[in-house]
Design an enzyme around this catalytic site. Structure first.
Site, PDB file in Angstrom:
ATOM      1  N   CYS A 104       0.845  -1.186   0.000  1.00 29.83           N
ATOM      2  CA  CYS A 104       0.000   0.000   0.000  1.00 29.83           C
ATOM      3  C   CYS A 104       0.886   1.243   0.000  1.00 29.83           C
ATOM      4  CB  CYS A 104      -0.887  -0.030   1.244  1.00 29.83           C
ATOM      5  SG  CYS A 104      -1.405   1.576   1.835  1.00 29.83           S
ATOM      6  N   GLU A 105       0.688   2.106  -0.990  1.00 30.79           N
ATOM      7  CA  GLU A 105       1.583   3.254  -1.106  1.00 30.79           C
ATOM      8  C   GLU A 105       1.271   4.352  -0.101  1.00 30.79           C
ATOM      9  OE1 GLU A 105       1.134   4.368  -5.157  1.00 30.79           O
ATOM     10  OE2 GLU A 105      -0.413   5.866  -4.751  1.00 30.79           O
ATOM     11  N   HIS A 106       0.114   4.246   0.542  1.00 27.36           N
ATOM     12  CA  HIS A 106      -0.222   5.266   1.542  1.00 27.36           C
ATOM     13  C   HIS A 106       0.462   5.020   2.881  1.00 27.36           C
ATOM     14  CE1 HIS A 106      -4.069   5.639  -1.001  1.00 27.36           C
ATOM     15  NE2 HIS A 106      -3.169   6.508  -1.408  1.00 27.36           N
ATOM     16  N   HIS A 173      -5.865  -5.601   3.624  1.00 28.75           N
ATOM     17  CA  HIS A 173      -4.870  -4.539   3.778  1.00 28.75           C
ATOM     18  C   HIS A 173      -4.381  -4.503   5.217  1.00 28.75           C
ATOM     19  CE1 HIS A 173      -5.475  -2.317  -0.112  1.00 28.75           C
ATOM     20  NE2 HIS A 173      -6.416  -3.240  -0.134  1.00 28.75           N
TER      21      HIS A 173
END
Ligand SMILES: [Zn+2]
Length: 216
Positions: A104-106, A173
Site C-alpha cells: 500500500c503506497e499510503h 490490507h
C-alpha cells in the site's frame, strides 16, 4: 475456462510475436545503501538503538526486502503479453485465484490477496501463466488496489485487443487490520470491466458467475 497455470502455458497453437512501445520504466535499480541509511534513521527516530545486536543487520535486511518488494518498478509487465497465440478460440478465458502480495503506497504496509482475470479473446490468446506474471509485476510496486486492478485490465485491453476484459481483485490490507480502524478479516474488492463486460450487463453477469461460481 479456468485452470492451473503452468501446464497450460503452451496449450494454444504456436506463438506469434509483436513489437510494441512501452510506457513503463524498464531500467534502473534499487539503491540499497540509501534504504539502509533511511531504515537506520527510522530506528533512531522511534527511539531505538540501531547498533544493538538484534538490529545491527536490520537496515541491510530491509533494503534487500524492499528491492524484492519493489522490483516491479523496474520491469515492464507488457513483455509477458507479447507472445500470444493466434487462435480461433472465442469463449471466455478465466484464471481465478492468482495470489499476490503488494505494498500500500499510503502506509508502506503490505496488502495481499487474489486476482481473478477473465477475457474474451479476439484472435489473441496468451499462456495462462502469463496472466499471473503480469499480476506479479504490477503488484511489486507501491500501489493502491484500485489502480492495480485498472492497470492489469488496461494492459490486457492494449496488448490482446480482447473483446472484453474483467479483472476482480480481493485483498486484505494490513494498514486496516493492524492499525487505524483495525478491522481484521475485512476484504476489499475492486473490479475493472472493459469492452463487452462493461457494455453488456448479461456478459458481465456471466463473467462474475464464472469468477465466483459456487463460492457464494
Ligand atoms: Zn494503506
Amino acid at each position: 475456462m479456468s485452470g492451473s497455470l503452468d501446464p497450460l502455458d503452451s496449450a494454444f497453437g504456436s506463438p506469434s510475436a509483436e513489437t510494441d512501445e512501452s510506457s513503463y520504466p524498464t531500467s534502473g535499480s534499487v539503491d540499497l545503501a540509501r534504504i539502509e541509511k533511511a531504515v537506520r534513521e527510522i530506528l533512531l527516530a522511534v527511539g531505538e538503538n540501531p547498533d544493538r545486536e538484534g538490529l545491527s543487520e536490520t537496515p541491510a535486511r530491509v533494503a534487500r526486502m524492499y528491492a524484492e518488494l519493489f522490483r516491479g518498478l523496474h520491469e515492464d509487465p507488457r513483455r509477458h503479453l507479447k507472445k500470444f497465440f493466434a487462435e480461433k478460440y472465442d469463449e471466455v478465458v478465466l484464471v481465478r485465484d492468482i495470489s499476490f502480495n503488494s505494498m500500500c503506497e499510503h502506509h508502506m504496509m503490505p496488502f495481499m490477496g487474489k486476482a481473478h482475470i477473465g477475457y474474451l479473446p479476439d484472435g489473441r490468446v496468451v499462456g495462462l501463466s502469463k496472466l499471473a506474471r503480469v499480476v506479479e509485476v504490477v503488484a511489486r510496486r507501491p500501489q493502491v488496489q484500485e489502480r492495480m486492478t485498472e492497470t492489469i485490465a488496461d494492459l490486457l485491453v492494449d496488448e490482446l485487443r480482447a473483446k472484453g476484459v474483467a479483472v476482480v481483485v480481493e485483498a486484505v490490507h494490513t494498514c486496516m487490520t493492524v492499525r487505524g480502524v483495525r478491522k481484521p478479516g475485512s476484504v476489499c474488492v475492486t473490479s475493472a470491466m472493459k469492452g463487452i463486460f462493461r457494455s453488456s450487463p448479461s456478459s458481465r453477469a456471466e463473467i462474475m458467475t464464472l469468477i465466483y461460481g459456487d463460492r457464494r
